[in-house]
Design a protein around this motif. Structure first.
Motif, PDB file in Angstrom:
ATOM      1  N   TRP A  27       0.819  -1.218   0.000  1.00 50.73           N
ATOM      2  CA  TRP A  27       0.000   0.000   0.000  1.00 50.73           C
ATOM      3  C   TRP A  27       0.852   1.267   0.000  1.00 50.73           C
ATOM      4  CZ3 TRP A  27      -2.436  -3.083   4.407  1.00 50.73           C
ATOM      5  CH2 TRP A  27      -3.349  -4.007   3.881  1.00 50.73           C
ATOM      6  N   CYS A  28       0.344   2.296  -0.661  1.00 44.57           N
ATOM      7  CA  CYS A  28       1.060   3.572  -0.756  1.00 44.57           C
ATOM      8  C   CYS A  28       1.061   4.285   0.599  1.00 44.57           C
ATOM      9  CB  CYS A  28       0.372   4.505  -1.753  1.00 44.57           C
ATOM     10  SG  CYS A  28       0.023   3.782  -3.359  1.00 44.57           S
ATOM     11  N   ILE A  33      -6.089   2.073   3.873  1.00 47.47           N
ATOM     12  CA  ILE A  33      -6.376   0.649   4.081  1.00 47.47           C
ATOM     13  C   ILE A  33      -5.732   0.110   5.361  1.00 47.47           C
ATOM     14  CG2 ILE A  33      -6.220  -1.673   3.080  1.00 47.47           C
ATOM     15  CD1 ILE A  33      -6.181  -0.316   0.295  1.00 47.47           C
ATOM     16  N   CYS A  62      -6.625  -3.067  -4.290  1.00 46.12           N
ATOM     17  CA  CYS A  62      -5.677  -2.742  -3.225  1.00 46.12           C
ATOM     18  C   CYS A  62      -6.185  -3.252  -1.881  1.00 46.12           C
ATOM     19  CB  CYS A  62      -5.451  -1.237  -3.157  1.00 46.12           C
ATOM     20  SG  CYS A  62      -4.633  -0.575  -4.614  1.00 46.12           S
ATOM     21  N   CYS A 211      -7.606   7.337  -1.128  1.00 52.56           N
ATOM     22  CA  CYS A 211      -6.588   6.868  -2.074  1.00 52.56           C
ATOM     23  C   CYS A 211      -5.847   8.110  -2.546  1.00 52.56           C
ATOM     24  CB  CYS A 211      -7.238   6.149  -3.264  1.00 52.56           C
ATOM     25  SG  CYS A 211      -6.074   5.839  -4.623  1.00 52.56           S
ATOM     26  N   PRO A 212      -4.780   8.498  -1.839  1.00 51.40           N
ATOM     27  CA  PRO A 212      -4.078   9.723  -2.236  1.00 51.40           C
ATOM     28  C   PRO A 212      -3.431   9.618  -3.609  1.00 51.40           C
ATOM     29  CG  PRO A 212      -2.983   8.652  -0.354  1.00 51.40           C
ATOM     30  CD  PRO A 212      -4.252   7.902  -0.602  1.00 51.40           C
ATOM     31  N   TYR A 214      -4.368   8.126  -6.488  1.00 49.65           N
ATOM     32  CA  TYR A 214      -5.208   8.405  -7.660  1.00 49.65           C
ATOM     33  C   TYR A 214      -6.280   9.432  -7.354  1.00 49.65           C
ATOM     34  CZ  TYR A 214      -2.762   4.683 -10.007  1.00 49.65           C
ATOM     35  OH  TYR A 214      -1.780   3.935 -10.580  1.00 49.65           O
TER      36      TYR A 214
HETATM   37 FE1  SF4 Z   1      -2.209   3.305  -3.288  1.00 46.83          FE
HETATM   38 FE2  SF4 Z   1      -4.695   4.149  -3.784  1.00 46.83          FE
HETATM   39 FE3  SF4 Z   1      -4.149   1.547  -3.763  1.00 46.83          FE
HETATM   40 FE4  SF4 Z   1      -4.134   2.921  -1.478  1.00 46.83          FE
HETATM   41  S1  SF4 Z   1      -5.931   2.539  -2.794  1.00 46.83           S
HETATM   42  S2  SF4 Z   1      -2.603   1.404  -2.127  1.00 46.83           S
HETATM   43  S3  SF4 Z   1      -3.313   4.898  -2.167  1.00 46.83           S
HETATM   44  S4  SF4 Z   1      -3.360   3.069  -5.222  1.00 46.83           S
END
Ligand code: SF4
Ligand code: MG
Length: 282
Positions: A27-28, A33, A62, A211-212, A214
């Motif tokens: 995860w970013c 999440i 994700c 989701c920062p 996107y």
């Molecule tokens: Fe990255 Fe968005 Fe996936 Fe989270 S939901 S892991 S921020 S791409």
């Protein structure tokens, strides 16, 4: 679970994560999440469930990576189908606590039919939808919960379709327990998930997440923190809502328990039917 009660929240996470085998996670930074995973683990501990009695099932995306990182019985399935797999597990082993972790694209687009029919059927599952208003893993496409006017990879000038309110959808389809939480309110979320687990029947928890990478980048949020403040400023607790004027509630998302009612549960009805058939009563 005896041991879990003695652990602080950080030790608890380590107890239930496959951190030695499966980390680092994908995860970013700033994604919601991980916070939700922490709330789910604490809710499972609060319900005093033995780890071998819990099954976590996910689809693709994700958020659906979560079962890879937690030390329960886990199943990472195909896109949109976690509720179908979870239904099979619950029918075969009704004594297990089956928790579905899914995303807005997974559960409301390709998996939309599974969702509404599981609500209607009232099978005893807990579904936690990590709703970040976009497809994260596949590159930021618009999902059924992308708000009107918001930008996605497939909606460069703003999405003009109306978004689903997943709480209205699941309540309308017959779910006996429906709640909405948010990453910003992590402790409230933990309680909502615990209530959903304890509820007999189909329980749905919609979690406002960020989701920062996107959604945030496309829609000009400067940071994950700004996205969390958006959650704080655009939600109203269900207990406070009746005291507010319609104009104050305009555009706000209501959090808390939104539906809590009782209806016969599917696996019990199924077992009753088998017993009746075996005894010649039908
Ligand atoms: Fe990255 Fe968005 Fe996936 Fe989270 S939901 S892991 S921020 S791409
Ligand atoms: Mg999503």
């Amino acid at each position: 679970m005896e041991k879990a009660r003695e652990l602080n929240p950080s030790e608890l996470m380590h107890e239930y994560l496959r951190h030695k085998k499966r980390f680092p996670h994908l995860w970013c930074s700033g994604c919601g999440i991980g916070t939700i995973m922490g709330a789910i683990i604490r809710a499972i501990a609060d319900c005093e469930l033995d780890r071998d009695s819990v099954v976590m099932v996910s689809g693709i995306g994700c958020s659906s990576r979560m079962p890879i990182y937690v030390d329960f019985n886990t199943l990472h399935t195909t896109h949109g189908r976690p509720i179908a797999f979870a239904t099979g597990i619950k029918l075969a082993r009704p004594e297990l606590e089956v928790i579905v972790v899914t995303g807005d694209g997974d559960v409301a687009a390709i998996g939309g039919n599974h969702l509404i029919h599981a609500c209607r059927r009232n099978i005893n599952l807990t579904v936690v939808c990590i709703n970040n208003n976009i497809y994260g893993m596949t590159g930021g496409q618009a999902s059924p919960t992308t708000p009107q006017g918001k930008v996605a990879t497939t909606a460069r000038y703003g999405d003009f379709e109306r978004a689903f309110d997943l709480c209205d959808l699941t309540a309308g389809a017959g779910a006996v327990f429906v709640a909405r939480g948010a990453v910003y309110y992590a402790r409230q979320l933990e309680k909502l998930v615990a209530q959903a687990i304890r509820k007999k029947g189909f329980a749905f928890v919609d979690v406002i997440s960020q989701c920062p990478t996107y959604y945030g980048r496309f829609n000009k949020f400067k940071s994950p923190v700004e996205m969390l403040y958006w959650q704080r400023d655009n939600t109203v607790n269900v207990k406070a809502a009746p005291k507010m004027k319609p104009e104050e509630l305009e555009g706000k998302l209501i959090t808390g328990v939104l539906a809590d009612r009782d209806y016969p549960e599917f696996t019990e009805l199924y077992d009753e039917l088998i017993a009746d058939l075996a005894a010649g009563r039908k």
